[in-house]
Design a protein around this motif. Structure first.
Motif, PDB file in Angstrom:
ATOM      1  N   GLU A   1       0.842  -1.193   0.000  1.00  0.00           N
ATOM      2  CA  GLU A   1       0.000   0.000   0.000  1.00  0.00           C
ATOM      3  C   GLU A   1       0.880   1.247   0.000  1.00  0.00           C
ATOM      4  O   GLU A   1       1.865   1.328   0.734  1.00  0.00           O
ATOM      5  N   ARG A   2       0.517   2.210  -0.817  1.00  0.00           N
ATOM      6  CA  ARG A   2       1.296   3.445  -0.956  1.00  0.00           C
ATOM      7  C   ARG A   2       1.058   4.360   0.239  1.00  0.00           C
ATOM      8  O   ARG A   2      -0.077   4.622   0.628  1.00  0.00           O
ATOM      9  N   VAL A   3       2.147   4.845   0.823  1.00  0.00           N
ATOM     10  CA  VAL A   3       2.092   5.764   1.952  1.00  0.00           C
ATOM     11  C   VAL A   3       2.549   7.138   1.472  1.00  0.00           C
ATOM     12  O   VAL A   3       3.691   7.279   1.021  1.00  0.00           O
ATOM     13  N   PRO A   4       1.704   8.164   1.530  1.00  0.00           N
ATOM     14  CA  PRO A   4       2.128   9.495   1.079  1.00  0.00           C
ATOM     15  C   PRO A   4       3.163  10.103   2.005  1.00  0.00           C
ATOM     16  O   PRO A   4       3.156   9.865   3.215  1.00  0.00           O
ATOM     17  N   SER A   5       4.081  10.868   1.432  1.00  0.00           N
ATOM     18  CA  SER A   5       5.129  11.529   2.202  1.00  0.00           C
ATOM     19  C   SER A   5       5.307  12.950   1.675  1.00  0.00           C
ATOM     20  O   SER A   5       5.807  13.143   0.560  1.00  0.00           O
ATOM     21  N   PRO A   6       4.906  13.952   2.444  1.00  0.00           N
ATOM     22  CA  PRO A   6       5.064  15.341   1.989  1.00  0.00           C
ATOM     23  C   PRO A   6       6.507  15.691   1.672  1.00  0.00           C
ATOM     24  O   PRO A   6       6.768  16.512   0.791  1.00  0.00           O
ATOM     25  N   GLN A   7       7.447  15.065   2.371  1.00  0.00           N
ATOM     26  CA  GLN A   7       8.846  15.400   2.162  1.00  0.00           C
ATOM     27  C   GLN A   7       9.457  14.690   0.959  1.00  0.00           C
ATOM     28  O   GLN A   7      10.257  15.279   0.220  1.00  0.00           O
ATOM     29  N   PHE A   8       9.067  13.432   0.720  1.00  0.00           N
ATOM     30  CA  PHE A   8       9.798  12.629  -0.255  1.00  0.00           C
ATOM     31  C   PHE A   8       9.020  12.263  -1.519  1.00  0.00           C
ATOM     32  O   PHE A   8       9.623  11.746  -2.462  1.00  0.00           O
ATOM     33  N   ASP A   9       7.725  12.518  -1.563  1.00  0.00           N
ATOM     34  CA  ASP A   9       6.955  12.169  -2.765  1.00  0.00           C
ATOM     35  C   ASP A   9       7.508  12.837  -4.015  1.00  0.00           C
ATOM     36  O   ASP A   9       7.507  12.251  -5.105  1.00  0.00           O
ATOM     37  N   LYS A  10       7.988  14.067  -3.876  1.00  0.00           N
ATOM     38  CA  LYS A  10       8.475  14.801  -5.055  1.00  0.00           C
ATOM     39  C   LYS A  10       9.699  14.141  -5.680  1.00  0.00           C
ATOM     40  O   LYS A  10      10.007  14.372  -6.864  1.00  0.00           O
ATOM     41  N   TYR A  11      10.396  13.311  -4.896  1.00  0.00           N
ATOM     42  CA  TYR A  11      11.601  12.667  -5.430  1.00  0.00           C
ATOM     43  C   TYR A  11      11.282  11.403  -6.236  1.00  0.00           C
ATOM     44  O   TYR A  11      12.197  10.813  -6.823  1.00  0.00           O
ATOM     45  N   VAL A  12      10.030  10.999  -6.238  1.00  0.00           N
ATOM     46  CA  VAL A  12       9.636   9.831  -7.038  1.00  0.00           C
ATOM     47  C   VAL A  12       8.434  10.154  -7.928  1.00  0.00           C
ATOM     48  O   VAL A  12       7.684   9.264  -8.311  1.00  0.00           O
ATOM     49  N   GLU A  13       8.265  11.434  -8.255  1.00  0.00           N
ATOM     50  CA  GLU A  13       7.153  11.825  -9.116  1.00  0.00           C
ATOM     51  C   GLU A  13       7.251  11.199 -10.499  1.00  0.00           C
ATOM     52  O   GLU A  13       6.242  10.980 -11.176  1.00  0.00           O
ATOM     53  N   ASP A  14       8.474  10.921 -10.931  1.00  0.00           N
ATOM     54  CA  ASP A  14       8.674  10.348 -12.261  1.00  0.00           C
ATOM     55  C   ASP A  14       8.507   8.829 -12.273  1.00  0.00           C
ATOM     56  O   ASP A  14       8.573   8.210 -13.346  1.00  0.00           O
ATOM     57  N   ILE A  15       8.292   8.222 -11.125  1.00  0.00           N
ATOM     58  CA  ILE A  15       8.173   6.766 -11.067  1.00  0.00           C
ATOM     59  C   ILE A  15       6.716   6.385 -11.333  1.00  0.00           C
ATOM     60  O   ILE A  15       5.898   6.283 -10.406  1.00  0.00           O
ATOM     61  N   ASP A  16       6.418   6.197 -12.598  1.00  0.00           N
ATOM     62  CA  ASP A  16       5.082   5.761 -12.995  1.00  0.00           C
ATOM     63  C   ASP A  16       5.032   4.234 -12.984  1.00  0.00           C
ATOM     64  O   ASP A  16       5.964   3.563 -12.519  1.00  0.00           O
ATOM     65  N   ALA A  17       3.930   3.687 -13.495  1.00  0.00           N
ATOM     66  CA  ALA A  17       3.767   2.233 -13.480  1.00  0.00           C
ATOM     67  C   ALA A  17       4.886   1.537 -14.241  1.00  0.00           C
ATOM     68  O   ALA A  17       5.405   0.497 -13.794  1.00  0.00           O
ATOM     69  N   GLU A  18       5.283   2.087 -15.361  1.00  0.00           N
ATOM     70  CA  GLU A  18       6.352   1.464 -16.152  1.00  0.00           C
ATOM     71  C   GLU A  18       7.674   1.457 -15.393  1.00  0.00           C
ATOM     72  O   GLU A  18       8.401   0.459 -15.378  1.00  0.00           O
ATOM     73  N   ALA A  19       7.985   2.582 -14.748  1.00  0.00           N
ATOM     74  CA  ALA A  19       9.235   2.669 -13.991  1.00  0.00           C
ATOM     75  C   ALA A  19       9.222   1.715 -12.799  1.00  0.00           C
ATOM     76  O   ALA A  19      10.242   1.097 -12.472  1.00  0.00           O
ATOM     77  N   LEU A  20       8.068   1.575 -12.156  1.00  0.00           N
ATOM     78  CA  LEU A  20       7.985   0.674 -11.014  1.00  0.00           C
ATOM     79  C   LEU A  20       8.103  -0.780 -11.454  1.00  0.00           C
ATOM     80  O   LEU A  20       8.712  -1.602 -10.758  1.00  0.00           O
ATOM     81  N   ARG A  21       7.568  -1.075 -12.622  1.00  0.00           N
ATOM     82  CA  ARG A  21       7.769  -2.423 -13.169  1.00  0.00           C
ATOM     83  C   ARG A  21       9.252  -2.668 -13.419  1.00  0.00           C
ATOM     84  O   ARG A  21       9.762  -3.778 -13.235  1.00  0.00           O
ATOM     85  N   GLY A  22       9.949  -1.618 -13.842  1.00  0.00           N
ATOM     86  CA  GLY A  22      11.385  -1.744 -14.056  1.00  0.00           C
ATOM     87  C   GLY A  22      12.141  -2.016 -12.776  1.00  0.00           C
ATOM     88  O   GLY A  22      13.073  -2.836 -12.749  1.00  0.00           O
ATOM     89  N   LEU A  23      11.756  -1.357 -11.689  1.00  0.00           N
ATOM     90  CA  LEU A  23      12.396  -1.609 -10.399  1.00  0.00           C
ATOM     91  C   LEU A  23      12.106  -3.025  -9.919  1.00  0.00           C
ATOM     92  O   LEU A  23      12.977  -3.691  -9.352  1.00  0.00           O
ATOM     93  N   TYR A  24      10.879  -3.482 -10.151  1.00  0.00           N
ATOM     94  CA  TYR A  24      10.525  -4.857  -9.796  1.00  0.00           C
ATOM     95  C   TYR A  24      11.397  -5.845 -10.581  1.00  0.00           C
ATOM     96  O   TYR A  24      11.958  -6.789 -10.006  1.00  0.00           O
ATOM     97  N   ARG A  25      11.535  -5.603 -11.868  1.00  0.00           N
ATOM     98  CA  ARG A  25      12.361  -6.471 -12.712  1.00  0.00           C
ATOM     99  C   ARG A  25      13.803  -6.485 -12.219  1.00  0.00           C
ATOM    100  O   ARG A  25      14.430  -7.556 -12.128  1.00  0.00           O
ATOM    101  N   ASP A  26      14.340  -5.314 -11.889  1.00  0.00           N
ATOM    102  CA  ASP A  26      15.712  -5.239 -11.374  1.00  0.00           C
ATOM    103  C   ASP A  26      15.894  -6.143 -10.174  1.00  0.00           C
ATOM    104  O   ASP A  26      16.864  -6.915 -10.090  1.00  0.00           O
TER     105      ASP A  26
END
Length: 401
Positions: A50-75
């Motif tokens: 489950e995704r937990v929002p973070s006012p401090q750190f969300d901006k650092y993963v704004e570019d991590i869309d579904a495709e990017a997250l699939r890439g991290l999973y694959r890694d």
């Protein structure tokens, strides 16, 4: 012989437990007290996915869309599969030793993917996932553990230093490198450079680590200290090494420290990006404590069943770094079974390729041990080389008669 204090509670929490050796109940109690990393743990993805929002750190993963997250999973899947294959090959006599990373994939992939091309990473000997993230061919890692090579990659091109076996020594190397970045004016803006150095919780008891803290702090070196706290320095738990959570040690040296869920690849990516950004803009060093767990032995020469309980291992299986990403992707419709099957098939093929390479790895000639010792020719070394080769030739000549 005086009793040894085993736990160090906060003021008002009651007396500390004292014993020459911890009881099983004390070990489990200590684990449960810190199993979620404490109130200051940074987490973006829970063990349930489950995704937990973070006012401090969300901006650092704004570019991590579904495709990017699939890439991290694959890694993470590929790195774990390679790790398991290498572990098996050591048991079959193909590698002299192996250092498993099982359970630490999120900490390594998250932080490794946070690095920019001009950054430099200094590993210990367990950072196979960081090596993969930096584009190092994992075949080049295997020569180290087969004892045929020191390192088979161009560390400058990959921004990934050779492995360091001496505990904590890489921290001094990294501090010096980061000081050089500062002295050469390579920090101060978005295009600045930064360095990250990896070490375990056990290394925080080594003097080299603390010297690195001092030098980096004094010179505002752009250095991220990335401690993978897998909670066991071989057979010694973290509780025997520090009265406080490790990230709080940074305060004594005058720079910020933060604890992140080391099994959360999204949080590790975000926190590492933030820390590296602080460094590249000239704000000095940062200490990250990635709170994770070593699911396997320290190395293949270790037997963890001799010093930790199965209850502990079972608890941490529920916090698996790969499964939480899989759950998030599936729950939100970002990946189907066909995707997961394809990644697993790719991982199996990846492992098979490593296996074939290892079984057919050529043995280096004996004179190779003398190569790359010095940048230029050295008459003493050359004399030793000729003497050694002449000595070996004597065996060949004796066998001919």
């Amino acid at each position: 012989m005086p009793s040894e204090q085993w736990t160090h509670p906060e003021p008002g929490d009651g007396p500390a437990a004292v014993a020459a050796q911890p009881s099983p109940e004390q070990v489990i109690a200590g684990l449960r007290a810190t199993s979620e990393g404490g109130a200051e743990l940074t987490q973006l993805l829970t063990p349930e996915g489950e995704r937990v929002p973070s006012p401090q750190f969300d901006k650092y993963v704004e570019d991590i869309d579904a495709e990017a997250l699939r890439g991290l999973y694959r890694d993470m899947v590929l790195v774990r599969r390679a790790d398991r294959e290498a572990n098996a090959m050591q048991r079959q006599g193909q590698l002299g030793i192996w250092v498993p990373l099982l359970g630490q994939e999120a900490a390594q992939i998250g932080s490794g993917r946070a690095l920019k091309p001009n950054d430099m990473a200094f590993p210990s000997y367990r950072e196979h996932g960081v090596a993969y993230a930096r584009g190092v061919d994992m075949k080049d890692l295997l020569g180290i553990f087969r004892c045929t090579d020191h390192s088979g990659w161009d560390y400058q091109r990959h921004g990934f230093h050779p492995y360091t076996i001496v505990i904590g020594n890489q921290v001094l190397n990294a501090a010096g490198y980061a000081m050089g970045q500062k002295f050469e004016g390579k920090v101060g803006d978005d295009d600045g450079e930064a360095t990250i150095v990896y070490f375990g919780d056990g290394a925080t008891s080594q003097g080299d680590v603390h010297e690195g803290f001092v030098w980096a702090a004094v010179y505002d070196a752009p250095l991220v200290f990335f401690c993978q706290n897998n909670q066991w320095a071989i057979s010694e738990p973290t509780e025997r090494q520090s009265r406080l959570p490790l990230y709080q040690r940074a305060r004594g040296y005058g720079f910020p420290g933060i604890r992140v869920d080391g099994n959360d690849v999204l949080a590790c990516l975000a926190v590492s990006r933030w820390a590296l950004d602080e460094c590249r803009h000239g704000n000095g060093p940062v200490l990250i404590e990635a709170f994770t767990y070593r699911m396997d032995a320290h190395t293949t020469t270790d037997d963890p069943t001799r010093y930790r309980l199965s209850d502990e291992l079972e608890e941490w299986k529920l916090k698996d770094p790969i499964e939480r990403v899989r759950a998030y992707l599936a729950r939100n419709g970002h990946a189907d079974q066909a995707f997961f099957d394809s990644v697993q098939a790719e991982a199996d093929s990846f492992a098979a390729d490593l296996r074939e390479y290892t079984f057919n790895m050529p043995e280096p000639p004996p004179e190779r041990i003398f190569s790359n010792v010095y940048a230029e020719g050295n008459p003493v070394l050359e004399a030793q080389r000729e003497e050694f080769l002449s000595y070996l030739d004597g065996f060949v000549s004796a066998g001919e008669h």
